[in-house]
Design a protein around this motif. Structure first.
Motif, mmCIF file in Angstrom:
data_model
loop_
_atom_site.group_PDB
_atom_site.id
_atom_site.type_symbol
_atom_site.label_atom_id
_atom_site.label_comp_id
_atom_site.label_asym_id
_atom_site.label_seq_id
_atom_site.Cartn_x
_atom_site.Cartn_y
_atom_site.Cartn_z
ATOM 1 N N PHE A 57 -0.995 -6.836 0.550
ATOM 2 C CA PHE A 57 -0.592 -7.499 -0.686
ATOM 3 C C PHE A 57 0.862 -7.175 -0.949
ATOM 4 O O PHE A 57 1.306 -6.043 -0.742
ATOM 5 N N PHE A 58 1.615 -8.170 -1.399
ATOM 6 C CA PHE A 58 2.995 -7.909 -1.808
ATOM 7 C C PHE A 58 3.326 -8.706 -3.050
ATOM 8 O O PHE A 58 2.648 -9.688 -3.395
ATOM 9 N N MET A 59 4.399 -8.287 -3.706
ATOM 10 C CA MET A 59 4.970 -9.028 -4.830
ATOM 11 C C MET A 59 6.399 -9.396 -4.474
ATOM 12 O O MET A 59 7.149 -8.563 -3.951
ATOM 13 N N SER A 73 0.967 -1.682 -5.513
ATOM 14 C CA SER A 73 -0.115 -2.347 -4.782
ATOM 15 C C SER A 73 -1.431 -2.303 -5.542
ATOM 16 O O SER A 73 -2.501 -2.477 -4.953
ATOM 17 N N GLY A 74 -1.363 -2.031 -6.851
ATOM 18 C CA GLY A 74 -2.557 -2.131 -7.685
ATOM 19 C C GLY A 74 -3.385 -0.872 -7.808
ATOM 20 O O GLY A 74 -4.465 -0.896 -8.397
ATOM 21 N N VAL A 75 -2.901 0.253 -7.250
ATOM 22 C CA VAL A 75 -3.649 1.515 -7.316
ATOM 23 C C VAL A 75 -2.867 2.488 -8.178
ATOM 24 O O VAL A 75 -1.783 2.921 -7.800
ATOM 25 N N GLY A 76 -3.409 2.851 -9.334
ATOM 26 C CA GLY A 76 -2.671 3.662 -10.289
ATOM 27 C C GLY A 76 -3.105 5.105 -10.383
ATOM 28 O O GLY A 76 -2.304 5.980 -10.710
ATOM 29 N N ASN A 77 -4.372 5.406 -10.111
ATOM 30 C CA ASN A 77 -4.843 6.788 -10.142
ATOM 31 C C ASN A 77 -4.559 7.417 -8.785
ATOM 32 O O ASN A 77 -5.318 7.266 -7.825
ATOM 33 N N TRP A 78 -3.432 8.128 -8.717
ATOM 34 C CA TRP A 78 -2.912 8.626 -7.435
ATOM 35 C C TRP A 78 -2.422 10.056 -7.609
ATOM 36 O O TRP A 78 -1.942 10.430 -8.677
ATOM 37 N N ALA A 79 -2.561 10.836 -6.547
ATOM 38 C CA ALA A 79 -2.140 12.245 -6.581
ATOM 39 C C ALA A 79 -1.525 12.617 -5.241
ATOM 40 O O ALA A 79 -1.521 11.831 -4.286
ATOM 41 N N THR A 117 -5.361 -7.417 -9.580
ATOM 42 C CA THR A 117 -6.481 -6.546 -9.929
ATOM 43 C C THR A 117 -7.620 -7.294 -10.618
ATOM 44 O O THR A 117 -8.714 -6.759 -10.745
ATOM 45 N N SER A 118 -7.369 -8.532 -11.067
ATOM 46 C CA SER A 118 -8.486 -9.352 -11.532
ATOM 47 C C SER A 118 -9.314 -9.832 -10.341
ATOM 48 O O SER A 118 -10.490 -10.167 -10.488
ATOM 49 N N GLY A 173 0.794 -1.217 0.000
ATOM 50 C CA GLY A 173 0.000 0.000 0.000
ATOM 51 C C GLY A 173 0.827 1.268 0.000
ATOM 52 O O GLY A 173 2.023 1.264 -0.282
ATOM 53 N N GLU A 174 0.179 2.366 0.360
ATOM 54 C CA GLU A 174 0.775 3.697 0.259
ATOM 55 C C GLU A 174 1.653 3.966 1.481
ATOM 56 O O GLU A 174 1.262 4.644 2.422
#
Length: 811
Positions: free
Chosen positions: A200-202, A512-518, A256-257, A158-159
């Motif tokens: 979640f991790f990779m 962590s699968g979240v792409g729309n970030w600011a 993300t699936s 995560g963030e």
């Protein structure tokens, strides 16, 4: 010596007691059930379900009371899987399950699980050199311990603002910022910041693991051992998904699936977002006004600073009788003379969206007593010593009532989205008050889900009401938050010490699968020095979402407040962003289909390069642009690492060989940017807002040091029709050979009927070529405006539109 001996004995006894209190899964007894993709197993101490979701994704669930929780839909959005062809074999010592990509081997005594790829390479194991790990239960805690490989590194969670590579680290995941005062060691603690934790991790070993739980979790990724890592939750059941890659891109696609892909935002959401306190912040609310807001938008237009989206932060509304700053009355402050006219004026200035900030508690105002009404109707979440204040976003009827009686009143006036703030305050101390909201064991599992429910409600309601793609601006999240974009990094001060941690946050949330970030470019609180403002805005304008907002009074973070140099550099990078919209939009579609974020830690494309594991201040924006923010005050140079391949300096055209570190110049107006070999970067003429005029011509910046392809995506930019196939893709192919360079631009393929476009291809070359062929017609260099060479750039402008194939050959 005596006391040391006693201390050792005491520690040993504690260890024995701890081990004894921990229950493992025991030994295998029998297969209870086999049906399609699910195998149910009984052990001497537990029941285990192994579910084959896909040939690359395996779900493992363990229950010590032999019952399992119902599937939820907040974190995981997909439980319906096609039949997975597999082979199951059982021997006296093991059970083996083979799919197309994975082999699961279950050792019977003691019960443990190993995962192998199809070539029989061990990916993950619960045994090592006679040590047995696996699932465990310790009172209410449930978790698992697994073998840690010698060269294994972990990314995700995560963030996080603290680290990128988590090997050897311990981390606790539970939504919320750091607590305590002073803020510099409390709320501004980069080690504790947890605005959007994701369990979640990779792993660089080629797999990912998603711990499917809403309870707070603790992860020990080898902090006290080189041989094992572990994770556990404070309640619930042991439920995790094993996701095979082996590449990080494939793992993100798999994750993300399960939890959902990021939908496309409206195309104009790729433009500049600006937030405002409307002329006054805490203690200065009397200075707020509709005039300030309209004049702010007018000034952006007068200075020709491209802008698309505006939001009014918390001071637009009166603070209520119960929750103060921490709750929402839905009543305008009396300094806002005519909100309806304000919205009308803003849209007349061609803003594409205007939104409002709110918090998740109801409050009573001067005329709207929404808190009392919601309590009477049961639409707030009950609290131990009160009737409650939080909108019960877990209940559809409560959401409908919240929308109809609160949000819709401002939507009818012109608001088109919300900034949903304070999602972490449900069950935890809030920022703006000492309240903690609902408490108790049941809330422990809802605290992390609340930000998802909170973001989902306005995202879906406004999407239906506006008749276009939804957009929600939120601060907190958890697994699945990417379905209700977008998320921002929180309230980090305008200090150099917080700049790089915010970059780190963007890298980690993308992993962590979240792409729309600011993030709040320039920082949120405190007055930034002009150099920090410039450097942070350079990064912000080349982030996934470009968001300008801060709370200093009276200047805020508006670019003209930091001097002429800051203003000019801001305009330069804002216009650069708008020129890149075709590139960014195409990658947004790629994110929607694959889960790969726009902002990519270098470990995503260069997973096997150990040099990138600790790089926290460089990233790929899409496939081809490496962005290198300057995070040190006064720096005139910075060190960059360029992975394998050839890289071109965006500003100078100089070519660098990869797999090396370089010290490069970084004057104040030039954040280092490098272009990957073979890049095809579509750009457009910058506009003042998306939709200002038709985009009928694109420029393709081509870096022909390697062969490549680019998929140029196009649709109507607003509707949900793309989800039903109403889009088109233009395939652009670059072939680099010794004898020539060939660029083919295919005709658009797909259901969407796009406007006719022409192209200019700009080839970045070391030397002038002999001649060019356009669809087999020969042109000599500089003999016509269609083909010219200057300063290392060959410009080719075919007099042909996308109604036919365009083929350019450079010889």
């Amino acid at each position: 010596m005596k006391y040391k001996t006693l201390a050792c004995i005491y520690i040993l006894l504690l260890t024995i007691i701890s081990i004894d209190a921990q229950t493992n899964t025991g030994n295998f007894e029998k297969i209870l059930q086999k049906n399609s993709n699910e195998i149910k197993l009984k052990t001497t101490k537990a029941t285990v379900i192994v579910e084959l979701c896909t040939p690359s994704i395996i779900r493992v669930r363990t229950s010590w009371n032999h019952t399992f929780l119902d599937n939820e839909n907040w974190m995981v959005s997909n439980y319906n899987w096609h039949n997975v062809p597999h082979k199951l074999t059982e021997t006296d010592t093991s059970i083996k399950i083979h799919t197309e990509h994975l082999k699961v081997e279950i050792n019977k005594t003691p019960f443990s699980i190993q995962f192998f790829d199809k070539d029989n390479t061990l990916l993950s194991s619960e045994t090592n050199k006679g040590q047995n790990y696996g699932g465990f239960k310790n009172e209410s805690k449930v978790g698992s311990t697994k073998h840690l490989k010698a060269n294994e590194h972990f990314f995700g969670f995560g963030e996080r603002m603290d680290f990128l590579d988590r090997r050897g680290k311990k981390v606790e995941l539970n939504v919320g910022r750091g607590l305590g005062r002073p803020h510099i060691t409390g709320a501004y603690n980069v080690l504790e910041a947890n605005y959007s934790p994701i369990p979640f991790f990779m792993s660089t070993a080629g797999y990912g693991l998603f711990f499917h739980t809403a309870y707070p979790t603790t992860w020990n990724m080898g902090a006290d051992s080189n041989n094992r890592y572990s994770f556990y939750a404070d309640g619930g059941e042991l439920d995790y998904y094993f996701i095979y890659g082996p590449t990080f891109s494939n793992i993100l696609d798999g994750y993300t699936s399960l939890t959902g892909k990021s939908p496309l935002l409206p195309k104009f959401a790729l433009g500049l977002h600006v937030g405002t306190y409307s002329g006054g912040t805490w203690g200065h609310e009397k200075h707020t006004s509709t005039d300030y807001v309209v004049n702010l938008a007018k000034k952006f237009r007068a200075l020709e600073i491209p802008l698309d989206i505006l939001h009014l932060d918390s001071t637009w509304r009166i603070f209520g009788k119960s929750g103060g700053k921490g709750a929402t009355t839905f009543e305008w402050r009396n300094t806002f003379d005519n909100p309806d006219q304000m919205f009308s004026d803003l849209y007349d200035l061609n803003l594409n969206m205007v939104g409002l900030h709110l918090r998740p508690r109801f409050d009573n105002g001067k005329t709207l007593n929404l808190l009392d009404q919601a309590r009477e109707k049961g639409h707030v979440y009950p609290e131990e010593n009160s009737l409650g204040e939080f909108v019960n976003f877990f209940d559809e009827k409560a959401v409908d009532w919240w929308w109809k009686n609160g949000v819709k009143t401002i939507a009818d006036q012109g608001a088109m989205f919300l900034k949903t703030d304070e999602g972490s305050a449900f069950g935890r101390k809030a920022n703006e008050s000492n309240k903690v909201g609902p408490q108790g064991e049941g809330v422990k599992a809802l605290h992390n889900l609340f930000p998802i429910a909170y973001a989902k409600a306005p995202y879906e309601k406004f999407q239906e009401y506006n008749g276009i793609r939804g957009m929600n601006h939120t601060r907190e999240g958890y697994a699945g938050i990417q379905r209700y974009p977008f998320i921002f990094a929180g309230d980090w001060p305008s200090e150099w010490q917080y700049f790089e941690p915010v970059i780190k946050a963007g890298l980690n949330i993308g992993l962590s699968g979240v792409g729309n970030w600011a993030h709040c470019m320039g920082g949120f609180e405190h007055i930034a020095d002009p150099e920090l403002y410039i450097r942070w805005c350079q990064f912000g304008l080349l982030s996934p979402i470009a968001h300008l907002f801060g709370m200093e009074h009276p200047n805020y973070k508006e670019p003209w407040s930091y001097g002429d140099e800051a203003l000019q550099i801001f305009k330069q990078y804002d216009r650069l962003r708008y020129s890149l919209i075709p590139y960014l939009y195409s990658h947004s579609y790629q994110m929607y289909t694959t889960g790969i974020p726009l902002m990519r830690a270098l470990v995503i494309p260069y997973q096997n390069d150990v040099n990138v594991y600790s790089i926290t201040d460089q990233y790929m924006l899409g496939e081809s642009l490496m962005i290198c923010p300057v995070t040190q005050k006064g720096a005139k140079t910075r060190v960059v690492y360029l992975p394998e391949g050839q890289w071109t300096d965006y500003w100078t055209g100089k070519i660098y060989e990869g797999k090396k570190h370089y010290n490069v110049l970084s004057p104040i107006d030039q954040m280092p940017i490098f272009v990957k070999e073979g890049a095809i970067i579509p750009t457009q003429v910058p506009v003042n807002y998306v939709g200002e005029k038709p985009i009928d011509h694109l420029t393709l910046d081509v870096y022909p040091t390697a062969s490549s392809t680019f998929s140029l995506y196009n649709d109507d930019g607003k509707s949900l029709k793309y989800q039903k196939g109403d889009f088109n893709i233009t395939a652009i192919t670059l072939q680099v050979a010794e004898e020539n360079i060939k660029l083919d631009i295919e005709m658009p393929k797909g259901d969407f009927k796009s406007e006719e476009k022409t192209y200019t291809a700009k080839f970045h070359l070391k030397e002038q070529p002999d001649h060019v062929k356009i669809n087999n017609k020969k042109y000599h260099i500089n003999e016509t405006e269609q083909v010219s060479f200057k300063d290392g750039i060959l410009s080719v402008s075919p007099e042909i539109s996308n109604k036919e194939v365009i083929s350019i050959i450079i010889i």
